[in-house]
Design a protein around this motif. Sequence first.
Motif, mmCIF file in Angstrom:
data_model
loop_
_atom_site.group_PDB
_atom_site.id
_atom_site.type_symbol
_atom_site.label_atom_id
_atom_site.label_comp_id
_atom_site.label_asym_id
_atom_site.label_seq_id
_atom_site.Cartn_x
_atom_site.Cartn_y
_atom_site.Cartn_z
ATOM 1 N N THR A 165 -33.538 52.645 -4.173
ATOM 2 C CA THR A 165 -34.300 53.393 -2.860
ATOM 3 C C THR A 165 -34.618 54.516 -3.647
ATOM 4 O OG1 THR A 165 -32.786 54.558 -1.698
ATOM 5 C CG2 THR A 165 -33.441 52.259 -1.612
ATOM 6 N N ILE A 166 -34.261 55.231 -4.361
ATOM 7 C CA ILE A 166 -34.978 56.667 -5.987
ATOM 8 C C ILE A 166 -35.160 56.043 -6.846
ATOM 9 C CG2 ILE A 166 -34.075 58.892 -6.135
ATOM 10 C CD1 ILE A 166 -31.823 58.630 -4.327
ATOM 11 N N VAL A 167 -36.483 56.481 -6.956
ATOM 12 C CA VAL A 167 -37.409 56.572 -8.446
ATOM 13 C C VAL A 167 -37.723 57.701 -8.422
ATOM 14 C CG1 VAL A 167 -38.824 55.123 -8.741
ATOM 15 C CG2 VAL A 167 -37.255 53.795 -7.273
ATOM 16 N N PRO A 168 -37.199 58.375 -9.200
ATOM 17 C CA PRO A 168 -38.068 60.346 -9.802
ATOM 18 C C PRO A 168 -38.965 59.869 -10.042
ATOM 19 C CG PRO A 168 -35.534 59.862 -9.775
ATOM 20 C CD PRO A 168 -35.600 58.507 -9.253
ATOM 21 N N ASP A 169 -39.563 60.483 -10.335
ATOM 22 C CA ASP A 169 -40.786 60.688 -11.081
ATOM 23 C C ASP A 169 -41.297 61.469 -12.099
ATOM 24 O OD1 ASP A 169 -43.335 59.581 -12.896
ATOM 25 O OD2 ASP A 169 -44.756 60.016 -11.223
ATOM 26 N N GLY A 170 -41.155 61.163 -13.574
ATOM 27 C CA GLY A 170 -41.156 62.666 -14.419
ATOM 28 C C GLY A 170 -39.390 63.227 -14.576
ATOM 29 N N SER A 171 -39.822 64.923 -14.680
ATOM 30 C CA SER A 171 -38.567 65.918 -14.820
ATOM 31 C C SER A 171 -37.621 65.703 -13.435
ATOM 32 C CB SER A 171 -38.461 66.583 -15.481
ATOM 33 O OG SER A 171 -37.743 67.924 -15.486
ATOM 34 N N LEU A 172 -36.481 65.848 -13.871
ATOM 35 C CA LEU A 172 -35.169 65.521 -12.942
ATOM 36 C C LEU A 172 -34.932 66.429 -12.465
ATOM 37 C CD1 LEU A 172 -32.884 62.635 -13.487
ATOM 38 C CD2 LEU A 172 -34.630 62.457 -12.418
ATOM 39 N N ASP A 173 -36.095 67.690 -12.018
ATOM 40 C CA ASP A 173 -35.395 69.403 -12.450
ATOM 41 C C ASP A 173 -36.319 69.570 -11.046
ATOM 42 O OD1 ASP A 173 -34.811 71.952 -11.744
ATOM 43 O OD2 ASP A 173 -36.464 72.639 -13.185
ATOM 44 N N LYS A 174 -36.252 70.083 -9.680
ATOM 45 C CA LYS A 174 -36.391 70.051 -8.594
ATOM 46 C C LYS A 174 -37.383 68.892 -8.355
ATOM 47 C CE LYS A 174 -35.696 74.812 -9.243
ATOM 48 N NZ LYS A 174 -37.346 76.270 -8.890
ATOM 49 N N ASN A 175 -36.898 68.111 -8.401
ATOM 50 C CA ASN A 175 -37.855 65.962 -7.945
ATOM 51 C C ASN A 175 -37.699 66.452 -6.748
ATOM 52 O OD1 ASN A 175 -38.529 63.567 -8.196
ATOM 53 N ND2 ASN A 175 -38.970 63.996 -10.343
ATOM 54 N N PRO A 176 -38.606 65.811 -6.398
ATOM 55 C CA PRO A 176 -39.221 65.834 -4.191
ATOM 56 C C PRO A 176 -38.005 64.395 -4.017
ATOM 57 C CG PRO A 176 -40.924 65.237 -5.856
ATOM 58 C CD PRO A 176 -40.387 66.137 -6.521
ATOM 59 N N ALA A 177 -37.961 63.959 -5.366
ATOM 60 C CA ALA A 177 -37.361 62.092 -4.890
ATOM 61 C C ALA A 177 -35.747 62.715 -4.964
ATOM 62 C CB ALA A 177 -37.566 61.514 -6.086
ATOM 63 N N LEU A 178 -34.952 63.537 -5.147
ATOM 64 C CA LEU A 178 -33.685 63.676 -5.375
ATOM 65 C C LEU A 178 -33.594 64.947 -4.754
ATOM 66 C CD1 LEU A 178 -33.278 63.747 -9.470
ATOM 67 C CD2 LEU A 178 -32.684 62.175 -7.270
ATOM 68 N N SER A 179 -34.515 65.537 -3.412
ATOM 69 C CA SER A 179 -34.370 66.993 -1.987
ATOM 70 C C SER A 179 -32.713 66.238 -1.858
ATOM 71 C CB SER A 179 -35.744 66.565 -1.212
ATOM 72 O OG SER A 179 -35.367 64.884 -0.478
ATOM 73 N N ALA A 180 -32.111 65.169 -1.486
ATOM 74 C CA ALA A 180 -31.162 65.395 -0.515
ATOM 75 C C ALA A 180 -29.379 65.679 -1.904
ATOM 76 C CB ALA A 180 -31.125 63.645 -0.459
ATOM 77 N N TYR A 181 -30.045 65.505 -3.328
ATOM 78 C CA TYR A 181 -29.443 65.657 -3.683
ATOM 79 C C TYR A 181 -28.964 67.379 -4.554
ATOM 80 C CZ TYR A 181 -28.541 60.534 -4.829
ATOM 81 O OH TYR A 181 -28.439 59.416 -4.597
ATOM 82 N N ARG A 182 -30.353 68.467 -4.585
ATOM 83 C CA ARG A 182 -30.278 69.424 -4.291
ATOM 84 C C ARG A 182 -28.901 70.398 -4.126
ATOM 85 N NH1 ARG A 182 -36.578 70.654 -2.393
ATOM 86 N NH2 ARG A 182 -37.527 69.217 -4.168
ATOM 87 N N HIS A 183 -28.433 70.406 -3.361
ATOM 88 C CA HIS A 183 -26.941 70.867 -3.604
ATOM 89 C C HIS A 183 -26.001 70.803 -3.927
ATOM 90 C CE1 HIS A 183 -24.192 72.966 0.087
ATOM 91 N NE2 HIS A 183 -23.675 71.879 -0.696
ATOM 92 N N VAL A 184 -25.837 69.524 -3.730
ATOM 93 C CA VAL A 184 -24.918 69.270 -5.059
ATOM 94 C C VAL A 184 -25.050 69.215 -6.732
ATOM 95 C CG1 VAL A 184 -25.603 66.645 -5.333
ATOM 96 C CG2 VAL A 184 -22.739 67.178 -6.025
ATOM 97 N N ILE A 185 -26.511 69.320 -7.018
ATOM 98 C CA ILE A 185 -26.966 70.114 -7.924
ATOM 99 C C ILE A 185 -26.883 70.477 -8.407
ATOM 100 C CG2 ILE A 185 -28.880 69.651 -9.217
ATOM 101 C CD1 ILE A 185 -29.603 67.721 -8.454
ATOM 102 N N ALA A 186 -26.906 71.922 -7.785
ATOM 103 C CA ALA A 186 -27.138 73.513 -7.241
ATOM 104 C C ALA A 186 -25.594 73.657 -7.570
ATOM 105 C CB ALA A 186 -27.730 73.914 -6.725
ATOM 106 N N GLY A 187 -24.693 73.204 -6.845
ATOM 107 C CA GLY A 187 -23.104 73.328 -6.941
ATOM 108 C C GLY A 187 -22.806 73.465 -8.279
#
Length: 258
Positions: A165-187
Amino acid sequence: MSDSSNSSSAQPSSEVVRWLQSLALPLWARGILVIVFLAVMLGGLGLVMWSAVIRDRESMTAAISLLTVALPVSLIVIGLVFGQRSEKRLANITHAILDKLIPLQVQEIACQSRKLQLTALLRTGCRATYALAAPPGQSPLKHPLRFSVELNVRKVNVMFSLPDTIVPDGSLDKNPALSAYRHVIAGAQAEGYQLNSELAEYGGEDGGRALLFFRTLPDDFLLRPIEKLYFTQDLGFFVRGILEAQELTKPQPTTAEQ
C-alpha cells in the motif's frame, strides 16, 4: 597538554594490540612462542630459587623484577595471539551474530510482547533474511514484515520490506508516503544509520521493495562483545519501531479515488 600527550602515547599501544589480534600464527610458530614463554618463566623462577639458596638479595631482586615485567606481558601476548582472529575466525563470529544474536534479541525485544515469531529464512555468507509472523491460529499481521541484514565486518546494511500500500514517489527523505515511519527513521539516524535515497529491490522471498539503511561500525566491532550486544539490541528496537510504523500505515488513495 597532558590530554594530548596521553592520547598520542595510547595510540601506538592500541595499534600494537590490533596487530596482535590480527595475527594468525601457524602451529609451529605458536609452539616456539610457548617455548620462549616457558623458558623466561622457568629461568626467572630458577633464579629466584637459586638466589634464595645462596641468600643473594640483588639476584633475587633482579629475578623478581624480571618476572614482574615478563609475566603480564607474556600472558597478554599469548592471549591475543592464541585467540586467533584470522579471517575464518571473524567469519564464524559474523555467522554467530546473524544466526544467534540477532534472532535472540529481535525475538525478545520486538516479537515477544506482540506474540510474534521470528523465522530465519535464509543465510548466505554475511547476509541473513528473517520473517516476522503471528503463530498459527492467531490473526496475521496487518502487513507481513521481512527484513535482511548484511554484515560486512565493519559495515551493515539493513533492509525492511514495505507494504504494497506504500508507494513513495521520488526521494524518500521526508516523503509523505512514509509519514508513519518518520519517528523510527529519525531514531535510526540518531544511532548512525543512513537511509538510502531510493527504494531497494528486496532480496527476500516476497521480491518486493524495501527501505535500505546502512551504517559504519567500529573497526574492531567483531572483537568486542559490548559492541555486538549493543548493535543487536538496538536492531531489536529498530525492528519493533518498523512494526509500530506499519501498524499505523494507512492505504494510500488510488488515482481513481483521488
